[in-house]
Design an enzyme around this catalytic site. Structure first.
Site, mmCIF file in Angstrom:
data_model
loop_
_atom_site.group_PDB
_atom_site.id
_atom_site.type_symbol
_atom_site.label_atom_id
_atom_site.label_comp_id
_atom_site.label_asym_id
_atom_site.label_seq_id
_atom_site.Cartn_x
_atom_site.Cartn_y
_atom_site.Cartn_z
ATOM 1 N N CYS A 119 10.123 4.594 -20.658
ATOM 2 C CA CYS A 119 8.764 4.404 -21.195
ATOM 3 C C CYS A 119 7.785 3.755 -20.225
ATOM 4 O O CYS A 119 6.775 4.360 -19.875
ATOM 5 C CB CYS A 119 8.833 3.553 -22.459
ATOM 6 S SG CYS A 119 9.589 4.434 -23.811
ATOM 7 N N GLY B 91 12.395 -10.180 -12.334
ATOM 8 C CA GLY B 91 13.649 -9.475 -12.058
ATOM 9 C C GLY B 91 13.462 -8.498 -10.931
ATOM 10 O O GLY B 91 12.775 -8.785 -9.938
HETATM 11 C C1 UDX Z 1 9.772 -0.243 -24.112
HETATM 12 C C2 UDX Z 1 8.882 -0.998 -25.106
HETATM 13 O O1 UDX Z 1 9.312 -2.359 -25.170
HETATM 14 C C3 UDX Z 1 8.907 -0.345 -26.460
HETATM 15 O O2 UDX Z 1 7.981 -1.004 -27.321
HETATM 16 C C4 UDX Z 1 8.477 1.117 -26.276
HETATM 17 O O3 UDX Z 1 8.467 1.787 -27.475
HETATM 18 C C5 UDX Z 1 9.406 1.812 -25.293
HETATM 19 O O4 UDX Z 1 9.380 1.109 -24.060
HETATM 20 P P1 UDX Z 1 12.366 -0.077 -23.560
HETATM 21 O O5 UDX Z 1 11.974 0.913 -22.504
HETATM 22 O O6 UDX Z 1 13.509 0.231 -24.444
HETATM 23 O O7 UDX Z 1 11.122 -0.369 -24.533
HETATM 24 O O8 UDX Z 1 12.723 -1.423 -22.813
HETATM 25 P P2 UDX Z 1 12.168 -2.901 -22.737
HETATM 26 O O9 UDX Z 1 13.083 -3.818 -23.446
HETATM 27 O O10 UDX Z 1 10.755 -2.974 -23.098
HETATM 28 O O11 UDX Z 1 12.335 -3.160 -21.162
HETATM 29 C C6 UDX Z 1 11.688 -2.315 -20.213
HETATM 30 C C7 UDX Z 1 12.014 -2.735 -18.800
HETATM 31 O O12 UDX Z 1 11.392 -3.978 -18.484
HETATM 32 C C8 UDX Z 1 13.512 -2.932 -18.511
HETATM 33 O O13 UDX Z 1 13.812 -2.408 -17.244
HETATM 34 C C9 UDX Z 1 13.679 -4.447 -18.516
HETATM 35 O O14 UDX Z 1 14.767 -4.882 -17.741
HETATM 36 C C10 UDX Z 1 12.339 -4.890 -17.946
HETATM 37 N N1 UDX Z 1 11.939 -6.249 -18.352
HETATM 38 C C11 UDX Z 1 11.694 -6.524 -19.651
HETATM 39 C C12 UDX Z 1 11.760 -7.222 -17.378
HETATM 40 O O15 UDX Z 1 11.956 -6.985 -16.180
HETATM 41 N N2 UDX Z 1 11.338 -8.451 -17.781
HETATM 42 C C13 UDX Z 1 11.097 -8.776 -19.072
HETATM 43 O O16 UDX Z 1 10.713 -9.921 -19.344
HETATM 44 C C14 UDX Z 1 11.279 -7.777 -20.043
#
Ligand code: UDX
Length: 466
Positions: free
Chosen positions: A277, A270
């Site tokens: 986090c 992406g």
């Molecule tokens: C994350 C962790 O997943 C969670 O376990 C921790 O406690 C807090 O941080 P969160 O920040 O809510 O959770 O979001 P997450 O769903 O993990 O996505 C993080 C980022 O990665 C987003 O910007 C998302 O768009 C991106 N992402 C996620 C990708 O670009 N590709 C993916 O395959 C998954």
């Protein structure tokens, strides 16, 4: 069990409401009086699926709120610290709130308690909490310090809490182990899942509780988040190669992710990861690793690739629309990911800011994050729309920056008609290139060759400058 949760931020509120859902008596302690007033009136101050439902069930009954820490922790057997740990200018986590809370707890200690660190903190923080409490005069027989990292994702935090893959508990003494085992027993013995009123979710059986040393638990949190961030940067690296050679990253991901040692989750390319986090945790983990004299190159590379991914997207937009100056661009998505109103470290926000600085006009739509975006984007002028189709009317291109499910359900033909130039630049690979092409849109996505819809006859071509 009686539980206190200090800090009613994102993690604190979700944890407090979920502990109440498990049957515990919970006091959430918050010193922001405006937020506290909201909580007292039953308002949920954050956008989080299922949290309002838990508030309806428990607020004012098993879940109460106070600003008075001494009152709040008085009867608690477990006190969870869930205050913020924002990044300091040097990349370290700023632990001053944790320290302040540790000192306050120490001063109010009247009965035996397990102080549980739940905020994301670097390894050895619990050691510092214990030391701070002793220096503040706490009786060593009245407390122990444990670590219980959270793995909650925004948007699915309640389900993540109630249906976890695993529960990690770091303890260095038997008493803490038994208290924390009791806290989570409704999940680990499966009794919660047998309740008729249980919040529905997916569980392959009762979750495993993993008892480790305190330091190991602290490390598990940083290592897990850094690994996931690295997985995303890895697939973004592969996506660049895939795009360059004309392969299809979806097929590559399917093939790579089908190996059970790798798995297909967090393997979506992406515009890079964002949120409160991953960016902060990778930075903090790198910082502590470096301070300890350990090699942290992999973490540096993870961060660099993530930044580069945003740059690459801006380049992609430039390539697609040619000159940015004066172009009207419709942006769908400002939140750092779908399902949340959170814009912290959102790649979408950075990309919008950069496009505006290069002279583009932006009209943006997000189903939940507009208010927060407005507060963040005070340095630039953009238009906001309350409808995704309206945002596209007369625009020179449509940019998709957040993976909201509803965006993937939009009527592509209608979008093609509304846009001045039928150009879709998708930073989240939400669409099937052949469907986009059929709808008459030119399509640029991540890790796949661009696809051109048939151009209109030459006399119908609209010059870019009109
Ligand atoms: C994350 C962790 O997943 C969670 O376990 C921790 O406690 C807090 O941080 P969160 O920040 O809510 O959770 O979001 P997450 O769903 O993990 O996505 C993080 C980022 O990665 C987003 O910007 C998302 O768009 C991106 N992402 C996620 C990708 O670009 N590709 C993916 O395959 C998954």
């Amino acid at each position: 069990m009686k539980i206190a949760v200090v800090g009613a931020g994102y993690v604190g509120l979700v944890s407090a409401a979920c502990f109440a859902e498990l049957g515990h008596e919970v006091v959430a302690i918050e010193n922001d009086l405006e937020k506290l007033a909201q909580l007292h009136s039953g308002c949920v101050p954050i956008h989080e699926n299922l949290l309002s439902e838990l508030f309806l069930r428990h607020a004012g009954i098993r879940l109460t709120f106070t600003s008075d820490i001494s009152d709040g922790i008085r009867n608690a057997e477990a006190v969870f610290i869930t205050v913020g740990t924002p990044p300091a200018p040097n990349g370290d986590a700023d632990l001053s709130f944790v320290e302040a809370v540790a000192r306050e707890i120490a001063c109010d200690l009247q009965s035996r308690k397990v102080v549980v660190e739940k905020s994301t903190v670097p390894v050895r923080t619990c050691e510092a909490v214990r030391r701070t409490m002793l220096l503040a005069g706490a009786d060593r027989r009245l407390f122990s310090v444990a670590s219980n990292p959270e793995f909650l994702r925004e948007g699915t935090a309640v389900s993540d809490f109630l249906y976890p893959d695993r529960i990690v508990v770091g303890v260095d003494d038997e008493y803490s182990r038994s208290v924390l085992a009791a806290v989570y027993s409704p999940l680990t013995n499966g009794s919660y899942y047998r309740r008729d009123d249980a919040i529905p979710g997916y569980s392959a059986g009762a979750p495993r509780i993993l008892f480790t040393s305190v330091k190991s638990a602290e490390l598990i949190k940083h290592a897990s988040n850094a690994f996931l961030a690295m997985k995303i940067s890895f697939i973004n690296t592969v996506a660049a190669v895939s795009e360059a050679v004309g392969a299809d990253i979806r097929q590559v991901c399917e093939g790579v992710g089908a190996d059970s040692r790798i798995g297909n989750r967090f393997l979506n390319p992406g515009i890079g990861y964002g949120g409160s986090c991953f960016p902060k945790d990778v930075l903090a983990f790198r910082s502590i690793a470096t301070q300890l004299g350990c090699d942290a190159e992999l973490l540096t590379a993870t961060m660099n690739v993530n930044q580069r991914q945003r740059d690459r997207f801006v380049e992609k937009v430039r390539h697609a629309v040619w000159n940015l100056r004066g172009k009207r661009l419709a942006v769908l998505g400002l939140a750092f990911k779908g399902g949340t109103d959170d814009t912290r470290e959102s790649p979408a926000i950075e990309i919008v800011r950069r496009l505006v600085k290069e002279g583009a006009q932006i009209v943006a739509y997000d189903p939940a994050a507009v208010e927060r975006a407005k507060r963040e984007l005070t340095d630039i002028e953009i238009e906001y729309s309350d409808d995704p189709y309206e945002a596209c009317r007369g625009a020179d291109a449509l940019l998709v920056l957040t993976e909201w499910q509803l965006f993937s359900e939009l009527d592509l033909r209608r979008l093609a008609q509304l846009l001045r130039c039928p150009m879709l630049i998708d930073g989240r690979n939400l669409f099937d290139p052949s469907e986009v092409k059929e709808a008459g849109l030119h399509y640029h996505s991540i890790g796949r060759r661009e696809s051109e819809a048939p151009l209109p006859e030459s006399e119908e071509l609209v010059p870019w400058h009109q």
